[in-house]
Design an enzyme around this catalytic site. Structure first.
Site, PDB file in Angstrom:
ATOM      1  N   HIS A  28      -6.201 -60.251  14.527  1.00 59.89           N
ATOM      2  CA  HIS A  28      -5.457 -59.666  15.638  1.00 59.89           C
ATOM      3  C   HIS A  28      -6.445 -59.104  16.648  1.00 59.89           C
ATOM      4  O   HIS A  28      -7.649 -58.989  16.371  1.00 59.89           O
ATOM      5  CB  HIS A  28      -4.525 -58.557  15.152  1.00 59.89           C
ATOM      6  CG  HIS A  28      -5.231 -57.480  14.350  1.00 59.89           C
ATOM      7  ND1 HIS A  28      -6.047 -56.533  14.927  1.00 59.89           N
ATOM      8  CD2 HIS A  28      -5.256 -57.236  13.016  1.00 59.89           C
ATOM      9  CE1 HIS A  28      -6.533 -55.745  14.001  1.00 59.89           C
ATOM     10  NE2 HIS A  28      -6.084 -56.145  12.822  1.00 59.89           N
ATOM     11  N   CYS A  60      -9.337 -56.338   8.108  1.00 61.25           N
ATOM     12  CA  CYS A  60      -8.787 -57.359   9.007  1.00 61.25           C
ATOM     13  C   CYS A  60      -9.880 -58.015   9.843  1.00 61.25           C
ATOM     14  O   CYS A  60     -11.046 -57.627   9.798  1.00 61.25           O
ATOM     15  CB  CYS A  60      -7.728 -56.749   9.919  1.00 61.25           C
ATOM     16  SG  CYS A  60      -6.136 -56.502   9.087  1.00 61.25           S
TER      17      CYS A  60
END
Length: 324
Positions: free
Chosen positions: A210, A223
């Site tokens: 992301h 992440c």
């Protein structure tokens, strides 16, 4: 009739031809064989690397340094802002694994002699991977160079910087598959963290890629942080999983993803060496082949299953339209 001087010229030319032919014969080949071999060598070179011109372009990139002294950082930043537009800064910072928000973290930046807004001129990944020629889509994330690459049937179509899991919260390595996606997610670590274009790759671990800050080193909670443009691209490009009716079980996987390598914590970052060596952060075809090969059969097996499922779904939709 030839004059005496013309006869001498003709005889000299004939002698040159004879000597040339003799030299060819000494090498064990005729002149015609030499021409054929050169032609075959040329064809082999093209087959070996179908993107030779791209490689040549890449090799023309050289870097200079832009230094931000601690005691004169503000004046250096002012000079940097004056010399480069926002668009140019975006490219320069991406090469140095930074985003515009975090450019104040810079100490020494590698500045390319040419600005390519696509970043492809600076790609640390090979432009072509023959091992992936049958794989529709593939995403690779490299821990050592903090960068990702997207391939379509072995052709590199996009790469960019990333900030992966910190030393205390490292991103899980190995093969996985893209699962679900959400245009704007809220982090499970803090509700204040907004995650644009989130695409999950570990459903149980809550790991995905992301948009978020790129500070120039691995800093995430596992992440895979990306620039906004890259996150938006991967969001639309990669394929999601397919679930069975009810959404409780998996029917087919999405785009394959491999996270690989080890980051040298505390050592000089590879992209910091670009000034001395423009290829310092490059990953070779051989290295990637070693990483992909053990996973290739699984990737192709899952790809076939996904293709079959999507064909069934498309056929069913077509039938529904005809019935309607």
């Amino acid at each position: 009739m030839f004059t005496l001087s013309q006869k001498k010229l003709v005889n000299f030319a004939a002698l040159v031809v004879v000597i040339s032919f003799a030299l060819q014969c000494e090498k064990g080949q005729s002149p015609s064989q030499d021409i054929q071999i050169k032609k075959n060598d040329s064809l082999a070179a093209v087959k070996k690397d179908s993107l030779i011109q791209d490689s040549i372009k890449k090799n023309t990139i050289v870097y200079r340094s832009f230094i931000f002294p601690k005691k004169k950082k503000d004046s250096a930043m002012s000079a940097f802002n004056k010399e480069f537009s926002k668009e140019d800064q975006y490219v320069i910072l991406a090469i140095n694994r930074l985003d515009l928000k975090n450019k104040w973290r810079a100490d020494t930046l590698a500045i390319p002699n040419k600005i390519d807004s696509t970043l492809m001129a600076y790609a640390p990944f090979p432009y072509h991977l023959e091992i992936l020629k049958e794989v529709h889509k593939m995403v690779l994330f490299s821990y050592p160079i903090q960068a990702f690459a997207s391939y379509e049937n072995g052709k590199l179509i996009k790469w960019g910087p990333t900030s992966m899991g910190s030393k205390a919260a490292q991103t899980k390595r190995g093969l996985t598959f893209a699962n679900w996606k959400k245009e704007l997610s809220i982090s499970s670590v803090s509700s204040e963290w907004k995650l644009p274009y989130n695409f999950n790759i570990h459903n149980t671990l809550g790991i995905g890629w992301h948009q978020y800050d790129l500070p120039g080193y691995p800093a995430s909670h596992s992440c895979l942080r990306l620039l906004m443009n890259d996150a938006k691209f991967l969001y639309g490009w990669a394929d999601q999983w397919v679930l069975n009716k009810g959404g409780a079980t998996l029917r087919a996987n999405g785009t394959p993803v491999i996270v690989f390598g080890d980051y040298k914590w505390g050592a000089k970052k590879p992209w910091k060496n670009l000034i001395q060596d423009p290829k310092s952060d490059n990953i070779s075809v051989e290295e990637l082949n070693e990483i992909i090969k053990p996973n290739l059969s699984k990737i192709l097996e899952e790809q076939k299953r996904t293709d079959d499922v999507r064909s069934e779904l498309n056929a069913a939709k077509a039938g529904e339209k005809v019935a309607a």
